[in-house]
Design an enzyme around this catalytic site. Structure first.
Site: not given
Ligand SMILES: *Cc1c(COP(=O)(O)O)cnc(C)c1O
Length: 368
Positions: A35, A129, A251, A310
């Protein structure tokens, strides 16, 4: 040549990390979570490399990400963690993606409009969640007519505290998950992210879901990171300045020099995900005042001076010999010499956030 910061992504190291996680997974299948553009590295090259290495199952958050995976991994199973909605249905069916169903509405939607496509069931076992409540999952397990219209491949849940393998919340979530597993006894089970893949073999079940460890990030707290670094970020030196005691830098004129100082101004800044909280003068962050990050120049750790801006960062290179400075063109922001998680800690965050914040301005190159 360009003054844009460079990102070098070592796909050989990435594949070695995945193979290590696969070995750790034992008899469970090892998938890959890719992802957020494969944690900032690039979804297409990562999915291509892992497919070649034998990975057959991918997880992404959003349907659009899944469509990109499908372009380069035509035979893979691609799960969409965010689930399904009436208006994301088209992308999902068009690219033969598999939704991770997270509530009873999604279950009903996929049962009527999913054309028998593969899916996963997500149970929330203690994170509040995403996913069905345990009670909802148990009720669904009794609903044989609904289940007969679904092609469920996996029952999954996600851990809140896997980075601390002995945390008691893991036990609570595990008990909840086992309750659901016993009612869906024919289904493959998936419970482990990177941390649990590395440290909780009793959580592996049928399918592990590592993410960050594939990319060389730290999954577990307080133990040496066993993974190989995958990403190196480098920044070009634009100028070396010589400044006097009492002069100010950057800055806010907050950094005041206490010795005659050589300053390297390097290209890149918070617009490139090199967080402002890495500023040497400390940007207050949740009450803490981080002391700032460092960059690496030929064996020398050089502290960031003043505020990160930046597109520019100023660095104290006084202790680097002139001979090196005359030749030097690039510094390392993180990579083999400064671990991504150390750079992240210096700005009060985690490697995951630093990697996924990298942004589009880098010149990316791939090894392997
Ligand atoms: C992001 C995610 C993972 C992977 O988690 P890591 O800590 O990066 O290994 C696995 N399962 C779900 C549901 C996730 O959202």
């Amino acid at each position: 040549m360009s003054t844009a910061p460079r990102l070098t992504i070592d796909l050989n190291a990435l594949v070695q990390n995945w193979l290590k996680l696969k070995e750790k997974s034992g008899s469970a299948e090892c998938s890959a979570v890719i992802k957020a553009n494969a944690y900032g590295l690039g979804i297409e090259p990562v999915a291509t490399a892992l497919t070649k290495a034998g990975c057959k199952t991918f997880f992404v958050a959003m349907a659009e990400e899944g469509a990109r995976v499908r372009e380069v991994a035509s035979d893979a199973r691609v799960f969409i963690l965010n689930g399904i909605f009436a208006d994301t249905m088209d992308v999902i069916t068009e690219h033969t993606l598999s939704p991770v169903l997270g509530n009873v509405d999604q279950v009903a939607l996929w049962a009527t409009r999913g054309n028998g496509g593969a899916c996963a069931l997500h149970v929330d076992t203690g994170m509040n969640r995403l996913g069905m409540d345990v009670e909802e999952a148990l009720a669904l397990s009794e609903n044989k007519s609904m289940l007969s219209r679904l092609n469920v491949k996996v029952l999954m849940s996600h851990l809140a505290c896997a980075d601390e393998p002995t945390h008691e919340h893991n036990t609570l979530q595990h008990e909840n998950f086992r309750k659901c597993m016993s009612k869906f006894s024919g289904l493959k089970a998936s419970f482990s992210n990177s941390a649990a893949t590395l440290a909780r073999p009793d959580f592996h079940y049928d399918l592990t879901r590592p993410g960050v460890a594939i990319y060389g990030g730290e999954a577990l707290n307080d133990v040496p990171n066993p993974m190989k670094p995958v990403v190196t970020a480098q920044s070009r030196i634009l100028q070396i300045r010589h400044a006097k005691v009492g002069e100010k830098v950057g800055y806010g004129a907050e950094a005041e020099l206490t010795r005659p100082t050589k300053i390297a101004t390097i290209s890149g800044g918070y617009a490139d995900g090199f967080h402002r909280a890495l500023s040497g003068v400390g940007v207050p962050l949740r009450g803490a005042k981080p002391e700032g990050g460092n960059v690496w120049l030929e064996g020398h750790l050089c502290p960031i001076l003043g505020r990160v801006s930046m597109d520019l960062i100023t660095v104290d290179v006084t202790d680097v010999p002139d001979q090196i400075l005359q030749e030097a063109k690039w510094v390392e922001l993180f990579g083999k010499n400064i671990a991504v998680d150390d750079a992240a800690r210096a700005c009060g965050t985690i490697g995951y956030e630093l990697l996924t914040s990298l942004g589009g301005r880098y010149q990316r190159s791939f090894i392997g």
